[in-house]
Design an enzyme around this catalytic site. Structure first.
Site, PDB file in Angstrom:
ATOM      1  N   ASP A  96      -4.928 -48.804  -7.091  1.00 35.11           N
ATOM      2  CA  ASP A  96      -4.316 -48.930  -8.409  1.00 35.11           C
ATOM      3  C   ASP A  96      -3.240 -50.021  -8.436  1.00 35.11           C
ATOM      4  OD1 ASP A  96      -5.996 -46.988  -9.279  1.00 35.11           O
ATOM      5  OD2 ASP A  96      -4.468 -45.428  -9.512  1.00 35.11           O
ATOM      6  N   GLY A  97      -2.565 -50.236  -7.315  1.00 31.48           N
ATOM      7  CA  GLY A  97      -1.570 -51.311  -7.247  1.00 31.48           C
ATOM      8  C   GLY A  97      -2.211 -52.675  -7.434  1.00 31.48           C
ATOM      9  N   ARG A 101      -1.739 -55.397 -10.516  1.00 29.20           N
ATOM     10  CA  ARG A 101      -1.484 -56.820 -10.264  1.00 29.20           C
ATOM     11  C   ARG A 101      -2.418 -57.674 -11.122  1.00 29.20           C
ATOM     12  NH1 ARG A 101      -3.311 -59.894  -5.868  1.00 29.20           N
ATOM     13  NH2 ARG A 101      -3.788 -58.011  -4.670  1.00 29.20           N
ATOM     14  N   ASN A 170       1.007 -49.032 -17.149  1.00 29.78           N
ATOM     15  CA  ASN A 170       1.360 -47.691 -16.673  1.00 29.78           C
ATOM     16  C   ASN A 170       2.719 -47.211 -17.181  1.00 29.78           C
ATOM     17  OD1 ASN A 170      -0.895 -46.903 -15.297  1.00 29.78           O
ATOM     18  ND2 ASN A 170       0.049 -46.858 -13.277  1.00 29.78           N
ATOM     19  N   ASP A 171       3.774 -47.921 -16.775  1.00 30.96           N
ATOM     20  CA  ASP A 171       5.092 -47.401 -17.104  1.00 30.96           C
ATOM     21  C   ASP A 171       6.202 -48.452 -17.004  1.00 30.96           C
ATOM     22  OD1 ASP A 171       5.578 -47.558 -14.259  1.00 30.96           O
ATOM     23  OD2 ASP A 171       4.708 -45.574 -14.030  1.00 30.96           O
ATOM     24  N   LYS A 198      22.413 -38.051 -17.915  1.00 31.27           N
ATOM     25  CA  LYS A 198      22.825 -38.553 -16.602  1.00 31.27           C
ATOM     26  C   LYS A 198      21.704 -38.195 -15.615  1.00 31.27           C
ATOM     27  CE  LYS A 198      27.108 -38.107 -15.183  1.00 31.27           C
ATOM     28  NZ  LYS A 198      28.368 -37.508 -14.647  1.00 31.27           N
ATOM     29  N   ASP A 200      18.975 -39.946 -12.098  1.00 31.45           N
ATOM     30  CA  ASP A 200      18.648 -41.048 -11.189  1.00 31.45           C
ATOM     31  C   ASP A 200      17.938 -42.177 -11.929  1.00 31.45           C
ATOM     32  OD1 ASP A 200      19.748 -39.941  -8.951  1.00 31.45           O
ATOM     33  OD2 ASP A 200      17.855 -39.396  -7.994  1.00 31.45           O
ATOM     34  N   ALA A 235      15.248 -36.682 -11.701  1.00 36.08           N
ATOM     35  CA  ALA A 235      16.352 -35.910 -11.124  1.00 36.08           C
ATOM     36  C   ALA A 235      17.566 -35.879 -12.048  1.00 36.08           C
ATOM     37  CB  ALA A 235      16.736 -36.491  -9.754  1.00 36.08           C
TER      38      ALA A 235
END
Length: 314
Positions: A96-97, A101, A170-171, A198, A200, A235
């Site tokens: 998928d990477g 690309r 994707n995102d 607040k 990560d 998180a």
């Protein structure tokens, strides 16, 4: 009379569906320009790329190697705008990477991509590498379908002036990176405050990307044809912060709170810039759709069960 009307309506619906299916078939002209994007670090992918190039050239097609890759023997490097504009199909050999690309290389061009999985999971590269030549043969014969996927358009503003524009399949991720403290972020939808969180970081995912980082962070799985985005905090400091699904015709914006705040801005897994409190990230649905090449009987839920063991009770 009612039965006749119902029968006629069903026939019209069936005819419309048949016409739509035919319209969405991949139709490649003779001597098409086709690019190969392969997983660079894998000898198996390199070897397969050479064989695919030979196969396509024997069929009379013009074959290119994607930019920033070692040239596949007998192909040309797709470097110029004219060459990229001429492409009719991109074949991805990798995970998928590698697929993402290829999407970046196209820079919004509506060129269909067919992916063969040579990685681990392979949601985007849904076809097995073992079936490469059979699937390509089907594609060349016009037996494969084009499936549209929505993309995210991101604009980074600094004091009201655009300093970067990006398209993501994707995102889009805003995260604290190596900084020790959490980032405080205000989230707006169509200029209305959603919340101040607040955490990560934050993931804004398209339906295609919902099974990637979004899922790992506790976000929901979206059907790929859903006209929505999902915002998932990573998180979060508060347990009241939860993933939020929003219609993709709305405008989302993010602002860091605090003069010393810094954050990484990541598009489809690649860091593209750093954000400060002077920046605003504005997200909308891209005016471009991405076109995936799939077999006519492809079923998304079968893919979920195969890749994620979705619903498996064993």
């Amino acid at each position: 009379m009612m039965k006749v009307a119902t029968t006629t309506a069903k026939k019209m619906t069936a005819a419309t569906e048949k016409k739509t299916a035919a319209t969405n078939r991949l139709q490649l002209p003779e001597k098409s320009a086709i690019a190969l994007v392969y997983r660079i670090e894998t000898a198996k992918a390199v070897s397969l790329a050479k064989k695919v190039a030979e196969f396509l050239k024997a069929k009379g097609h013009e074959v290119f190697t994607g930019p920033d890759q070692k040239l596949v023997p007998g192909t040309k490097a797709a470097k110029t705008k004219k060459q990229l504009d001429s492409l009719k199909l991109v074949i991805v050999l990798g995970g998928d990477g590698t697929y993402l690309r290829a999407v970046r290389i196209l820079e919004g061009r509506s060129v269909p991509i067919i992916g063969f999985n040579m990685g681990s999971l392979g949601f985007l590269t849904a076809h097995s590498a073992d079936s490469t030549f059979d699937i390509i043969e089907e594609a060349l014969a016009g037996k494969m379908e084009l499936r549209p996927r929505s993309m995210i358009f991101a604009k980074v503003l600094r004091k009201g002036k655009t300093r970067g524009e990006y398209h993501a399949l994707n995102d889009i991720v805003i995260e604290r990176g190596s900084m020790s403290q959490l980032i405080n972020t205000s989230i707006y939808s169509d200029k209305f405050l959603v919340s101040e969180v607040k955490a990560d970081g934050f993931i804004v995912s398209s339906p295609s990307g919902s099974t990637a980082y979004n899922l790992a962070a506790g976000g929901p799985i979206l059907h790929p044809e859903s006209p929505v985005f999902v915002v998932t905090p990573v998180a979060p400091h508060s347990l009241t912060s939860r993933p939020l699904i929003v219609p993709d015709n709305s405008t989302l914006s993010f602002k860091l709170d605090g003069r010393t705040m810094k954050a990484h801005f990541i598009v489809d897994g690649m860091k593209v810039t750093e954000l400060s409190a002077d920046d605003e990230v504005v997200l909308t649905r891209s005016c471009y759709d991405h076109w995936m090449v799939r077999q006519a009987d492809h079923n998304y839920f079968t893919l979920l069960r195969e890749k994620l063991k979705f619903g498996d009770r064993s």
